[in-house]
Design a protein around this motif. Structure first.
Motif, PDB file in Angstrom:
ATOM      1  N   GLN A  93     -61.862  60.099 -52.465  1.00  0.00           N
ATOM      2  CA  GLN A  93     -61.275  58.792 -52.762  1.00  0.00           C
ATOM      3  C   GLN A  93     -60.407  58.259 -51.636  1.00  0.00           C
ATOM      4  O   GLN A  93     -60.396  57.057 -51.370  1.00  0.00           O
ATOM      5  CB  GLN A  93     -60.451  58.889 -54.052  1.00  0.00           C
ATOM      6  CG  GLN A  93     -61.292  59.070 -55.308  1.00  0.00           C
ATOM      7  CD  GLN A  93     -60.463  59.522 -56.503  1.00  0.00           C
ATOM      8  OE1 GLN A  93     -59.576  60.362 -56.382  1.00  0.00           O
ATOM      9  NE2 GLN A  93     -60.744  58.964 -57.669  1.00  0.00           N
ATOM     10  N   LEU A  94     -59.669  59.149 -50.960  1.00  0.00           N
ATOM     11  CA  LEU A  94     -58.690  58.699 -49.960  1.00  0.00           C
ATOM     12  C   LEU A  94     -59.111  58.994 -48.523  1.00  0.00           C
ATOM     13  O   LEU A  94     -58.563  58.409 -47.591  1.00  0.00           O
ATOM     14  CB  LEU A  94     -57.331  59.347 -50.230  1.00  0.00           C
ATOM     15  CG  LEU A  94     -56.724  59.090 -51.610  1.00  0.00           C
ATOM     16  CD1 LEU A  94     -55.337  59.730 -51.703  1.00  0.00           C
ATOM     17  CD2 LEU A  94     -56.639  57.592 -51.913  1.00  0.00           C
ATOM     18  N   GLY A  95     -60.042  59.917 -48.346  1.00  0.00           N
ATOM     19  CA  GLY A  95     -60.490  60.220 -46.994  1.00  0.00           C
ATOM     20  C   GLY A  95     -59.548  61.137 -46.239  1.00  0.00           C
ATOM     21  O   GLY A  95     -59.973  62.069 -45.566  1.00  0.00           O
ATOM     22  N   ARG A  96     -58.262  60.869 -46.353  1.00  0.00           N
ATOM     23  CA  ARG A  96     -57.244  61.660 -45.639  1.00  0.00           C
ATOM     24  C   ARG A  96     -55.984  61.681 -46.475  1.00  0.00           C
ATOM     25  O   ARG A  96     -55.620  60.682 -47.087  1.00  0.00           O
ATOM     26  CB  ARG A  96     -56.944  61.011 -44.289  1.00  0.00           C
ATOM     27  CG  ARG A  96     -55.940  61.766 -43.432  1.00  0.00           C
ATOM     28  CD  ARG A  96     -55.543  60.965 -42.197  1.00  0.00           C
ATOM     29  NE  ARG A  96     -54.418  60.057 -42.462  1.00  0.00           N
ATOM     30  CZ  ARG A  96     -54.482  58.731 -42.425  1.00  0.00           C
ATOM     31  NH1 ARG A  96     -55.624  58.126 -42.148  1.00  0.00           N
ATOM     32  NH2 ARG A  96     -53.404  57.996 -42.671  1.00  0.00           N
ATOM     33  N   VAL A  97     -55.328  62.822 -46.530  1.00  0.00           N
ATOM     34  CA  VAL A  97     -54.027  62.931 -47.191  1.00  0.00           C
ATOM     35  C   VAL A  97     -53.063  63.574 -46.206  1.00  0.00           C
ATOM     36  O   VAL A  97     -53.298  64.692 -45.732  1.00  0.00           O
ATOM     37  CB  VAL A  97     -54.098  63.769 -48.486  1.00  0.00           C
ATOM     38  CG1 VAL A  97     -52.707  63.924 -49.094  1.00  0.00           C
ATOM     39  CG2 VAL A  97     -55.047  63.120 -49.498  1.00  0.00           C
ATOM     40  N   ASP A  98     -51.986  62.866 -45.886  1.00  0.00           N
ATOM     41  CA  ASP A  98     -50.981  63.387 -44.954  1.00  0.00           C
ATOM     42  C   ASP A  98     -49.855  64.118 -45.681  1.00  0.00           C
ATOM     43  O   ASP A  98     -49.304  65.084 -45.156  1.00  0.00           O
ATOM     44  CB  ASP A  98     -50.385  62.251 -44.118  1.00  0.00           C
ATOM     45  CG  ASP A  98     -51.445  61.533 -43.293  1.00  0.00           C
ATOM     46  OD1 ASP A  98     -52.242  62.228 -42.638  1.00  0.00           O
ATOM     47  OD2 ASP A  98     -51.497  60.289 -43.321  1.00  0.00           O
ATOM     48  N   VAL A  99     -49.503  63.621 -46.860  1.00  0.00           N
ATOM     49  CA  VAL A  99     -48.462  64.253 -47.671  1.00  0.00           C
ATOM     50  C   VAL A  99     -48.941  64.273 -49.118  1.00  0.00           C
ATOM     51  O   VAL A  99     -49.367  63.248 -49.644  1.00  0.00           O
ATOM     52  CB  VAL A  99     -47.116  63.508 -47.590  1.00  0.00           C
ATOM     53  CG1 VAL A  99     -46.046  64.249 -48.402  1.00  0.00           C
ATOM     54  CG2 VAL A  99     -46.659  63.338 -46.146  1.00  0.00           C
ATOM     55  N   LEU A 100     -48.863  65.439 -49.744  1.00  0.00           N
ATOM     56  CA  LEU A 100     -49.207  65.589 -51.155  1.00  0.00           C
ATOM     57  C   LEU A 100     -47.927  65.906 -51.925  1.00  0.00           C
ATOM     58  O   LEU A 100     -47.173  66.797 -51.545  1.00  0.00           O
ATOM     59  CB  LEU A 100     -50.210  66.724 -51.341  1.00  0.00           C
ATOM     60  CG  LEU A 100     -50.605  67.069 -52.780  1.00  0.00           C
ATOM     61  CD1 LEU A 100     -51.403  65.925 -53.409  1.00  0.00           C
ATOM     62  CD2 LEU A 100     -51.419  68.369 -52.817  1.00  0.00           C
ATOM     63  N   VAL A 101     -47.697  65.156 -53.006  1.00  0.00           N
ATOM     64  CA  VAL A 101     -46.502  65.340 -53.819  1.00  0.00           C
ATOM     65  C   VAL A 101     -46.939  65.808 -55.204  1.00  0.00           C
ATOM     66  O   VAL A 101     -47.716  65.130 -55.879  1.00  0.00           O
ATOM     67  CB  VAL A 101     -45.680  64.040 -53.924  1.00  0.00           C
ATOM     68  CG1 VAL A 101     -44.377  64.297 -54.688  1.00  0.00           C
ATOM     69  CG2 VAL A 101     -45.370  63.482 -52.533  1.00  0.00           C
ATOM     70  N   CYS A 102     -46.421  66.988 -55.618  1.00  0.00           N
ATOM     71  CA  CYS A 102     -46.828  67.598 -56.888  1.00  0.00           C
ATOM     72  C   CYS A 102     -45.612  68.085 -57.659  1.00  0.00           C
ATOM     73  O   CYS A 102     -44.692  68.664 -57.068  1.00  0.00           O
ATOM     74  CB  CYS A 102     -47.719  68.818 -56.648  1.00  0.00           C
ATOM     75  SG  CYS A 102     -49.309  68.504 -55.899  1.00  0.00           S
ATOM     76  N   SER A 103     -45.619  67.925 -58.967  1.00  0.00           N
ATOM     77  CA  SER A 103     -44.647  68.609 -59.799  1.00  0.00           C
ATOM     78  C   SER A 103     -45.012  70.090 -59.834  1.00  0.00           C
ATOM     79  O   SER A 103     -46.154  70.478 -59.590  1.00  0.00           O
ATOM     80  CB  SER A 103     -44.632  68.024 -61.215  1.00  0.00           C
ATOM     81  OG  SER A 103     -45.920  68.113 -61.805  1.00  0.00           O
ATOM     82  N   VAL A 104     -44.025  70.929 -60.148  1.00  0.00           N
ATOM     83  CA  VAL A 104     -44.245  72.375 -60.149  1.00  0.00           C
ATOM     84  C   VAL A 104     -43.754  72.956 -61.461  1.00  0.00           C
ATOM     85  O   VAL A 104     -42.603  72.751 -61.856  1.00  0.00           O
ATOM     86  CB  VAL A 104     -43.523  73.060 -58.974  1.00  0.00           C
ATOM     87  CG1 VAL A 104     -43.894  74.540 -58.924  1.00  0.00           C
ATOM     88  CG2 VAL A 104     -43.880  72.385 -57.645  1.00  0.00           C
ATOM     89  N   GLY A 105     -44.664  73.655 -62.151  1.00  0.00           N
ATOM     90  CA  GLY A 105     -44.334  74.344 -63.393  1.00  0.00           C
ATOM     91  C   GLY A 105     -44.917  75.747 -63.340  1.00  0.00           C
ATOM     92  O   GLY A 105     -44.247  76.694 -62.960  1.00  0.00           O
TER      93      GLY A 105
ATOM     94  N   MET B  23     -51.490  68.657 -43.397  1.00  0.00           N
ATOM     95  CA  MET B  23     -50.915  68.010 -44.571  1.00  0.00           C
ATOM     96  C   MET B  23     -49.629  68.708 -45.011  1.00  0.00           C
ATOM     97  O   MET B  23     -49.541  69.929 -45.027  1.00  0.00           O
ATOM     98  CB  MET B  23     -51.924  68.035 -45.734  1.00  0.00           C
ATOM     99  CG  MET B  23     -51.478  67.288 -46.978  1.00  0.00           C
ATOM    100  SD  MET B  23     -52.528  67.672 -48.405  1.00  0.00           S
ATOM    101  CE  MET B  23     -51.880  69.288 -48.870  1.00  0.00           C
ATOM    102  N   LYS B  24     -48.623  67.920 -45.379  1.00  0.00           N
ATOM    103  CA  LYS B  24     -47.376  68.452 -45.918  1.00  0.00           C
ATOM    104  C   LYS B  24     -47.434  68.464 -47.444  1.00  0.00           C
ATOM    105  O   LYS B  24     -48.030  67.573 -48.046  1.00  0.00           O
ATOM    106  CB  LYS B  24     -46.190  67.614 -45.444  1.00  0.00           C
ATOM    107  CG  LYS B  24     -45.936  67.701 -43.939  1.00  0.00           C
ATOM    108  CD  LYS B  24     -44.702  66.896 -43.550  1.00  0.00           C
ATOM    109  CE  LYS B  24     -44.421  67.049 -42.065  1.00  0.00           C
ATOM    110  NZ  LYS B  24     -43.210  66.285 -41.651  1.00  0.00           N
ATOM    111  N   LEU B  25     -46.797  69.464 -48.015  1.00  0.00           N
ATOM    112  CA  LEU B  25     -46.738  69.584 -49.473  1.00  0.00           C
ATOM    113  C   LEU B  25     -45.287  69.479 -49.922  1.00  0.00           C
ATOM    114  O   LEU B  25     -44.429  70.249 -49.478  1.00  0.00           O
ATOM    115  CB  LEU B  25     -47.326  70.925 -49.930  1.00  0.00           C
ATOM    116  CG  LEU B  25     -47.254  71.224 -51.431  1.00  0.00           C
ATOM    117  CD1 LEU B  25     -48.041  70.197 -52.244  1.00  0.00           C
ATOM    118  CD2 LEU B  25     -47.761  72.642 -51.718  1.00  0.00           C
ATOM    119  N   VAL B  26     -45.027  68.525 -50.814  1.00  0.00           N
ATOM    120  CA  VAL B  26     -43.699  68.315 -51.375  1.00  0.00           C
ATOM    121  C   VAL B  26     -43.743  68.720 -52.843  1.00  0.00           C
ATOM    122  O   VAL B  26     -44.527  68.172 -53.627  1.00  0.00           O
ATOM    123  CB  VAL B  26     -43.258  66.849 -51.235  1.00  0.00           C
ATOM    124  CG1 VAL B  26     -41.906  66.624 -51.917  1.00  0.00           C
ATOM    125  CG2 VAL B  26     -43.189  66.457 -49.762  1.00  0.00           C
TER     126      VAL B  26
END
Length: 369
Positions: free
Chosen positions: A186-198, A217-220
């Motif tokens: 869908q996006l082709g490229r992801v530079d930063v991924l933001v996810c909740s954590v459980g 890619m950075k993970l937040v």
């Protein structure tokens, strides 16, 4: 109509019916969820992030791991035909396991706590699941540990029963490959991924796959105030769906570049603002993730492509996040709109009570240095 035309029509109708019977099974409703551009007021003019709307799945994001864990267990022979599935849940995984039980013909027992929303409890029962509610939190592990202890008790009393053990099951992580591949397409490229954590499943699973295509890619990670996951002391938590009072094995600590902690009043503002400006919102995790993703988008270079996972929709929160009386009773409507996080150098340097970020991510159990 001549016989040849009639025969062709009957054949065509039968073919369509057969195709429909194959395709319109409950599990086929999972996946291929849309993305939505979220801009102001979360980010400045021309800035924003892409939200992956996992609330478009029947029960939310955890439909994916519920089905995958069950299917893998059946393939390995860990889950016998017709055997009981018993698991702990705060809600969303329970909905997914109810779907998996219907799809694969297994009775499902779910252990929850008094914080489960009545609408979810009633829907789980409607889907055929048995719901057990613990009444006293564990003195150190809180409701999660109390639920897990009850699961262990039920497993011992139910011959042949199987528990997915979402906190430590690697299939929980692997299940999110489809979500990651959808984002890549869908996006082709992801530079930063933001996810909740459980439980740690989707942050680990999505990041691992996306980094095949976007190695830088950075993970937040986004956590709840009062959660122990990233080194804060355990405290009572109002928000459900993110955060933890135990240390799930599936959390991939080295994968994270930074963590944000968000408080309930900030998540409520975010959820309600999403609803009024984008007609797409969700629960505590969605509100917390949107805050962090918006901040990343407005403080990063203009070309940075930010993606955020919205795990669910708003419906189950109608009597909490979207209920003025509930929010007023918990002091969630009085604070000014959040503008950005406070930054701390180390997760153990202070006990946070509002939106805070830290770029030093450590495993508080010492398993990973």
């Amino acid at each position: 109509m001549n016989s040849a035309v009639h025969s062709a029509a009957v054949s065509s109708s039968a073919s369509l019916l057969t195709t429909a019977e194959r395709c319109l099974q409950p599990a086929t409703m999972v996946g291929n969820t849309p993305v939505l551009w979220v801009g102001e007021p979360f980010a400045g003019p021309g800035r924003g992030f892409w939200a992956k709307l996992e609330g478009s799945n029947p029960g939310g994001m955890k439909d994916r791991p519920a089905l995958h864990m069950v299917e893998r267990a059946k393939a390995r022979g860990d889950l016998a035909p017709g055997a009981d599935i018993i698991e702990s849940t705060s809600g969303t995984l329970g909905l997914g396991l109810a779907l998996a039980g219907i799809t694969h013909h297994h009775p499902v027992t779910l252990v929850t706590d008094p914080g489960l929303e009545p609408i979810v409890h009633r829907m789980l029962a409607a889907y055929g699941a048995t719901v057990e509610t613990v009444t006293t939190p564990h003195p150190t592990g809180g409701w999660q540990e109390a639920r897990r202890n009850k699961v262990a008790e039920l497993l011992a009393a139910t011959p042949g029963a199987w528990c997915p053990d979402q906190y430590a099951n690697p299939d929980n992580v692997d299940a999110y490959e489809t979500l990651a591949l959808e984002l890549a397409s869908q996006l082709g490229r992801v530079d930063v991924l933001v996810c909740s954590v459980g439980t740690g499943g989707h942050s680990a699973g999505v990041a691992r796959v996306l980094r095949r295509y976007c190695p830088d890619m950075k993970l937040v990670g986004v956590d709840a105030v009062g959660s122990t996951i990233f080194g804060q002391p355990a405290r009572a938590r109002l928000m459900r769906g993110l955060g933890s009072s135990i240390y799930p094995d599936n959390i991939d600590y080295p994968a994270f570049d930074e963590v944000h902690w968000v408080a309930p009043h900030e998540a409520v503002w975010s959820c309600r603002t999403l609803a009024s400006t984008h007609h797409a919102s969700g629960g505590w995790s969605v509100g917390a993730v949107a805050l962090a993703a918006g901040w990343v988008a407005r403080t990063s270079a203009p070309q940075t492509r930010v993606a955020a996972i919205f795990p669910d929709g708003p419906q189950r929160y109608f009597d909490t996040i979207y209920n003025d009386d509930y929010c007023a009773a918990h002091g969630l409507l009085d604070a000014a709109p959040p503008t950005g996080p406070v930054t701390i150098e180390d997760p153990s340097s202070s006990v946070v009570s509002s939106w805070t970020r830290c770029t030093r991510v450590v495993d508080p159990t010492g398993r990973v240095s």
